[in-house]
Write an enzyme that holds these catalytic residues in place. Structure first.
Site, PDB file in Angstrom:
ATOM      1  N   CYS A   1      -9.463 -11.688   3.753  1.00 21.59           N
ATOM      2  CA  CYS A   1     -10.144 -12.979   3.854  1.00 21.59           C
ATOM      3  C   CYS A   1     -11.502 -12.798   4.527  1.00 21.59           C
ATOM      4  O   CYS A   1     -11.625 -12.077   5.515  1.00 21.59           O
ATOM      5  CB  CYS A   1      -9.360 -14.024   4.628  1.00 21.59           C
ATOM      6  SG  CYS A   1      -7.807 -14.464   3.892  1.00 21.59           S
TER       7      CYS A   1
ATOM      8  N   ARG B   1     -13.130  -8.430   0.927  1.00 21.13           N
ATOM      9  CA  ARG B   1     -12.037  -8.769   1.842  1.00 21.13           C
ATOM     10  C   ARG B   1     -10.963  -9.614   1.170  1.00 21.13           C
ATOM     11  O   ARG B   1      -9.924  -9.912   1.770  1.00 21.13           O
ATOM     12  CB  ARG B   1     -12.574  -9.516   3.068  1.00 21.13           C
ATOM     13  CG  ARG B   1     -13.604  -8.738   3.851  1.00 21.13           C
ATOM     14  CD  ARG B   1     -14.121  -9.553   5.003  1.00 21.13           C
ATOM     15  NE  ARG B   1     -13.123  -9.764   6.024  1.00 21.13           N
ATOM     16  CZ  ARG B   1     -12.905  -8.950   7.032  1.00 21.13           C
ATOM     17  NH1 ARG B   1     -13.617  -7.862   7.175  1.00 21.13           N
ATOM     18  NH2 ARG B   1     -11.972  -9.219   7.927  1.00 21.13           N
TER      19      ARG B   1
ATOM     20  N   TRP C   1      -7.656 -13.743   0.581  1.00 23.62           N
ATOM     21  CA  TRP C   1      -6.644 -12.762   0.160  1.00 23.62           C
ATOM     22  C   TRP C   1      -5.324 -13.391   0.571  1.00 23.62           C
ATOM     23  O   TRP C   1      -5.028 -13.530   1.758  1.00 23.62           O
ATOM     24  CB  TRP C   1      -6.868 -11.438   0.873  1.00 23.62           C
ATOM     25  CG  TRP C   1      -5.986 -10.315   0.396  1.00 23.62           C
ATOM     26  CD1 TRP C   1      -6.223  -9.491  -0.653  1.00 23.62           C
ATOM     27  CD2 TRP C   1      -4.756  -9.878   0.985  1.00 23.62           C
ATOM     28  NE1 TRP C   1      -5.205  -8.567  -0.758  1.00 23.62           N
ATOM     29  CE2 TRP C   1      -4.294  -8.789   0.229  1.00 23.62           C
ATOM     30  CE3 TRP C   1      -3.990 -10.311   2.072  1.00 23.62           C
ATOM     31  CZ2 TRP C   1      -3.104  -8.123   0.523  1.00 23.62           C
ATOM     32  CZ3 TRP C   1      -2.805  -9.652   2.358  1.00 23.62           C
ATOM     33  CH2 TRP C   1      -2.379  -8.564   1.589  1.00 23.62           C
TER      34      TRP C   1
ATOM     35  N   ASN D   1      -8.835 -16.679   8.833  1.00 21.48           N
ATOM     36  CA  ASN D   1      -8.430 -15.341   8.396  1.00 21.48           C
ATOM     37  C   ASN D   1      -7.358 -14.879   9.383  1.00 21.48           C
ATOM     38  O   ASN D   1      -7.597 -14.876  10.586  1.00 21.48           O
ATOM     39  CB  ASN D   1      -9.669 -14.426   8.437  1.00 21.48           C
ATOM     40  CG  ASN D   1      -9.333 -12.955   8.287  1.00 21.48           C
ATOM     41  OD1 ASN D   1      -8.256 -12.610   7.809  1.00 21.48           O
ATOM     42  ND2 ASN D   1     -10.248 -12.103   8.686  1.00 21.48           N
ATOM     43  N   GLY D   2      -6.173 -14.534   8.889  1.00 21.68           N
ATOM     44  CA  GLY D   2      -5.106 -14.104   9.795  1.00 21.68           C
ATOM     45  C   GLY D   2      -3.794 -14.778   9.408  1.00 21.68           C
ATOM     46  O   GLY D   2      -3.662 -15.304   8.304  1.00 21.68           O
TER      47      GLY D   2
ATOM     48  N   GLU E   1      -4.541  11.576  -1.868  1.00 19.48           N
ATOM     49  CA  GLU E   1      -5.729  10.728  -1.959  1.00 19.48           C
ATOM     50  C   GLU E   1      -6.129  10.529  -3.426  1.00 19.48           C
ATOM     51  O   GLU E   1      -6.525   9.431  -3.822  1.00 19.48           O
ATOM     52  CB  GLU E   1      -6.865  11.346  -1.131  1.00 19.48           C
ATOM     53  CG  GLU E   1      -8.147  10.550  -1.093  1.00 19.48           C
ATOM     54  CD  GLU E   1      -8.017   9.125  -0.588  1.00 19.48           C
ATOM     55  OE1 GLU E   1      -6.968   8.755  -0.014  1.00 19.48           O
ATOM     56  OE2 GLU E   1      -8.966   8.347  -0.792  1.00 19.48           O
TER      57      GLU E   1
ATOM     58  N   LYS F   1      -6.325   6.870  -5.195  1.00 19.88           N
ATOM     59  CA  LYS F   1      -7.524   6.348  -5.870  1.00 19.88           C
ATOM     60  C   LYS F   1      -7.166   5.880  -7.279  1.00 19.88           C
ATOM     61  O   LYS F   1      -7.554   4.807  -7.696  1.00 19.88           O
ATOM     62  CB  LYS F   1      -8.632   7.409  -5.972  1.00 19.88           C
ATOM     63  CG  LYS F   1      -9.375   7.751  -4.706  1.00 19.88           C
ATOM     64  CD  LYS F   1     -10.223   6.661  -4.121  1.00 19.88           C
ATOM     65  CE  LYS F   1      -9.475   5.754  -3.218  1.00 19.88           C
ATOM     66  NZ  LYS F   1      -9.228   5.981  -1.890  1.00 19.88           N
TER      67      LYS F   1
ATOM     68  N   GLU G   1      -5.002   2.696  -7.294  1.00 22.01           N
ATOM     69  CA  GLU G   1      -5.743   1.524  -6.803  1.00 22.01           C
ATOM     70  C   GLU G   1      -6.644   0.912  -7.868  1.00 22.01           C
ATOM     71  O   GLU G   1      -6.695  -0.299  -8.012  1.00 22.01           O
ATOM     72  CB  GLU G   1      -6.645   1.928  -5.623  1.00 22.01           C
ATOM     73  CG  GLU G   1      -5.961   2.002  -4.281  1.00 22.01           C
ATOM     74  CD  GLU G   1      -6.924   2.375  -3.162  1.00 22.01           C
ATOM     75  OE1 GLU G   1      -6.864   1.745  -2.118  1.00 22.01           O
ATOM     76  OE2 GLU G   1      -7.740   3.308  -3.343  1.00 22.01           O
TER      77      GLU G   1
ATOM     78  N   HIS H   1      12.626  19.211  -6.557  1.00 19.05           N
ATOM     79  CA  HIS H   1      13.750  18.591  -5.846  1.00 19.05           C
ATOM     80  C   HIS H   1      13.964  17.137  -6.278  1.00 19.05           C
ATOM     81  O   HIS H   1      14.442  16.325  -5.485  1.00 19.05           O
ATOM     82  CB  HIS H   1      13.514  18.669  -4.337  1.00 19.05           C
ATOM     83  CG  HIS H   1      13.437  20.084  -3.837  1.00 19.05           C
ATOM     84  ND1 HIS H   1      14.509  20.947  -3.893  1.00 19.05           N
ATOM     85  CD2 HIS H   1      12.411  20.806  -3.316  1.00 19.05           C
ATOM     86  CE1 HIS H   1      14.150  22.133  -3.408  1.00 19.05           C
ATOM     87  NE2 HIS H   1      12.872  22.074  -3.053  1.00 19.05           N
TER      88      HIS H   1
ATOM     89  N   LYS I   1     -10.006  -4.813   1.412  1.00 21.11           N
ATOM     90  CA  LYS I   1     -10.500  -3.624   2.081  1.00 21.11           C
ATOM     91  C   LYS I   1     -10.070  -3.544   3.536  1.00 21.11           C
ATOM     92  O   LYS I   1      -9.761  -2.495   4.063  1.00 21.11           O
ATOM     93  CB  LYS I   1     -12.024  -3.584   1.993  1.00 21.11           C
ATOM     94  CG  LYS I   1     -12.572  -2.286   2.530  1.00 21.11           C
ATOM     95  CD  LYS I   1     -13.867  -1.930   1.903  1.00 21.11           C
ATOM     96  CE  LYS I   1     -14.289  -0.544   2.291  1.00 21.11           C
ATOM     97  NZ  LYS I   1     -13.440   0.494   1.705  1.00 21.11           N
TER      98      LYS I   1
HETATM   99  C1  G6P Z   1      -6.607  -0.952   3.008  1.00 20.67           C
HETATM  100  C2  G6P Z   1      -7.647  -0.448   2.031  1.00 20.67           C
HETATM  101  C3  G6P Z   1      -7.610   1.079   1.981  1.00 20.67           C
HETATM  102  C4  G6P Z   1      -7.785   1.649   3.377  1.00 20.67           C
HETATM  103  C5  G6P Z   1      -6.732   1.101   4.346  1.00 20.67           C
HETATM  104  C6  G6P Z   1      -7.032   1.497   5.783  1.00 20.67           C
HETATM  105  O1  G6P Z   1      -5.339  -0.741   2.505  1.00 20.67           O
HETATM  106  O2  G6P Z   1      -7.427  -0.992   0.740  1.00 20.67           O
HETATM  107  O3  G6P Z   1      -8.675   1.540   1.160  1.00 20.67           O
HETATM  108  O4  G6P Z   1      -7.695   3.037   3.329  1.00 20.67           O
HETATM  109  O5  G6P Z   1      -6.746  -0.332   4.287  1.00 20.67           O
HETATM  110  O6  G6P Z   1      -8.247   0.925   6.151  1.00 20.67           O
HETATM  111  P1  G6P Z   1      -9.096   1.397   7.401  1.00 20.67           P
HETATM  112  O7  G6P Z   1     -10.263   0.444   7.439  1.00 20.67           O
HETATM  113  O8  G6P Z   1      -8.220   1.264   8.606  1.00 20.67           O
HETATM  114  O9  G6P Z   1      -9.508   2.796   7.154  1.00 20.67           O
END
Ligand code: G6P
Length: 611
Positions: free
Chosen positions: A2, A27, A79, A103-104, A484, A488, A491, A507, A606
């Site tokens: 948010c 956000r 969000w 937001n929260g 990672e 990616k 996502e 396994h 994010k």
């Molecule tokens: C969210 C984002 C990710 C990020 C994670 C941790 O899930 O979508 O891309 O890696 O938060 O965020 P931070 O700001 O703590 O690195």
């Protein structure tokens, strides 16, 4: 998670609110709305979907309409947490003469709602925020600051809020607990936002509210208090990046721009932090004396998502080079499982945003247990940076794309510097230290070499667009790279991508291998390569197409895979960075070819400020 914007001043509010929302859209983008003060009362407009939908709605007002003349307002991009993404659940929420954005999460919203319904309030949405709007109204008798203060004292949970009342023209009340609020201080005007990217166009002077702060703002006048006391002073600080840094700069997506920024971003991360002569890293922000560095008996790394993956690299490098016990833990798990921590542990919290609720909670838990706690954070002035008080800023510049890229590679560069610092205080010789410094220095160049292969990688991506599932495998330093890479891809392309340690494949996961399940195998030269080649053979034997991430010129590896992307030759702890960049580009091109909304993947946000 948010985004909030507010404006009070002398200029038309709507364009400022809308451009702020666009900045904060990373956000959340389930719905957007705004409320502005007009002569006829507070006007609320909101719409399901992205900010562009709200803009369409606003375009329905002719240019002389009162909404355009307003100089005070609040806005929100959502969000969803409570209630589906609908127009009714979009913010702002209003109660009689009050409008509010939040937001929260209000944790005790159910009991508050029951009480408010008993008092005759009618609810139009399923949100916890509407409860807060009615709660404020229930205490309102002409003094909004007082009403919000009383309401917040009855609230459990987290909030960043901005609130306005019809009878108090020009006044905004903002408050925070757990969700960030920044005030941009201008001349006779103040811009309120969830982060500095929404205010940088207007001013570089920023005041970051602390938890439990509440502020009354009218034009350029700002009165900050805490919920329990009178006026407090919060210093303004200068935002040190330019508005251009947050623009797309000709790239089709922020993600691509940020992938390409990595050589510069890494240079900024390491600038001034390495001593070639002594073969060590100088991380003044950690604020540890040489004696304290030696005394630390364990490094505990906490983080979420991409930051957690970077943490695994930090764990391996610290044990490998420094001989210091290290472990990495998902931040939420760390907080709730009651970990054993003592005063000789250094807990390193990794977070791009510095606002992730789980990571922040882990910081508080570790502090409570008496550990040394440091942050490895990108956003200057963010909550984790401030609460830890010591740490290393990434200086990667603003990262807007929801899928994190440059933050990861800068985190890895920083973790390698942390490992080097501990290593040099323990068993690493000055010669080995100098070699390590050279390797860290070479990271920007290694990334450039991979970026030069962008077209080749795009061509490889074309061969993987049609798949709906994919495995990523790797071992040692390449295991977090596999994680990672899979993160990616899932996502932004919505392909079901899972990473496994290459040895773990047999396994269980191997049961899923078939023609429709390609495998991305990290098989760079170095310890473990031959075993991974063995795993590749196992995959090929099950008809799986294999994309190898291999070392430049490795003919043996080429002969074992269907497709390959070559990475410049270097030791594996350094290869993490270019190999990850190759997988970022691979994910980007697959998602682009599938027509996915790359910068705003569905359901994601994010900065995740809820647990
Ligand atoms: C969210 C984002 C990710 C990020 C994670 C941790 O899930 O979508 O891309 O890696 O938060 O965020 P931070 O700001 O703590 O690195």
């Amino acid at each position: 998670m948010c985004g909030i914007v507010g404006y009070t001043g002398t200029k038309p509010a709507v364009p400022i609110l809308v451009s702020g929302l666009k900045r904060l859209e990373y956000r959340g983008y389930d719905s957007a709305g705004l409320a502005v003060e007009t002569d006829g009362g507070i006007l609320v407009e909101k719409e399901k979907g992205k900010v562009s939908e709200l803009v369409n709605l606003l375009n329905g007002h002719d240019e002389n309409a009162p909404i355009h003349a307003s100089t005070t307002g609040i806005a929100h991009t959502r969000w969803a947490t409570h209630g589906t993404p609908t127009q009714e659940n979009a913010h702002p929420h209003a109660s009689k003469k009050i409008a509010l954005v939040h937001n929260g999460i209000i944790e005790n919203y159910k009991s508050l709602k029951t009480k408010l319904i008993g008092e005759g309030y009618i609810f139009l949405s399923q949100t916890d925020t509407e409860v807060l709007a009615h709660l404020v109204d229930s205490f309102y008798d002409g003094d909004l600051l007082q009403a919000v203060t009383t309401a917040l004292k009855n609230v459990e949970g987290t909030y960043g809020i901005a609130c306005m009342a019809q009878d108090e023209p020009g006044v905004l009340i903002v408050a925070r607990r757990g969700s960030p609020i920044v005030l941009g201080v201008g001349e006779n005007e103040t811009i309120v936002a969830s982060d500095a990217s929404a205010i940088i166009k207007h001013t570089r002077q920023a005041i970051y509210l602390d938890d439990n702060d509440i502020a009354k703002i009218c034009g350029g006048e700002i009165d900050i208090r805490t919920l329990d006391s009178g006026t407090v002073s919060r210093e303004a600080s200068e935002i040190d990046w330019s508005p251009d840094a947050a623009e797309k700069g000709g790239y089709e997506h922020y993600m691509l721009k940020e992938i390409y920024e990595q050589p510069d971003a890494i240079r900024n991360t390491i600038r001034g932090r390495m001593n070639t002569e002594l073969g060590t890293a100088m991380l003044g922000g950690l604020n540890l004396s040489p004696r304290e560095v030696v005394d630390i008996q364990r490094l505990v790394i906490v983080g979420c998502g991409t930051s957690l993956n970077a943490g695994i690299v930090g764990e391996f490098a610290t044990e490998d080079f420094a001989g210091l016990a290290a472990e990495v833990e998902q931040a939420a798990e760390f907080r709730y499982r009651n970990p054993i921590i003592n005063s000789r542990d250094l807990v390193l919290a990794i977070s791009q945003s510095g606002e992730t609720a789980d990571t922040l909670a882990a910081v508080r838990e570790a502090t409570q247990k008496g550990a040394l706690v440091a942050g490895l954070v990108n956003v200057v002035g963010s909550t984790i940076a401030r609460e830890t008080g010591r740490g290393v800023y990434l200086h990667a510049g603003p990262e807007i794309s929801v899928a994190s890229t440059k933050a990861f590679t800068c985190q890895v560069a920083t973790l390698l510097m942390v490992a080097l610092k501990f290593a040099r205080s323990r068993r690493m010789s000055v010669e080995q230290g100098r070699q390590f410094v050279k390797e860290i220095d070479s990271l920007p160049d290694l990334v450039n070499q991979v970026l030069a292969k962008d077209k080749e990688i795009a061509a490889v991506a074309e061969r993987y667009v049609q798949y709906e599932k994919m495995f990523f495998i790797g071992r040692g330093y390449l295991y977090p790279v596999a994680k990672e890479g899979a993160l990616k891809l899932k996502e932004i392309s919505y392909i079901h991508a899972e990473a496994y340690h290459a040895a773990e494949l047999k396994h269980g996961p191997i049961a899923l291998l078939e023609k429709a399940m390609p495998v991305v195998a990290l098989a760079l030269e170095g310890p473990g390569k031959e075993k991974t080649i063995g795993n590749i053979k196992e995959c090929s034997a099950r008809d799986a197409r294999v994309l190898g991430i291999i070392t430049e010129g490795d003919e043996e590896a080429k002969s074992e895979v269907d497709d390959y992307i070559e990475i410049p030759k270097c030791r594996l702890h350094a290869a993490v960075v270019p190999a990850t960049v190759a997988l970022q580009l691979f994910a980007y091109h697959v998602a682009r070819l599938r027509g996915c909304p790359i910068d705003q993947p569905r359901n994601l946000a994010k900065s995740v400020t809820v647990e």
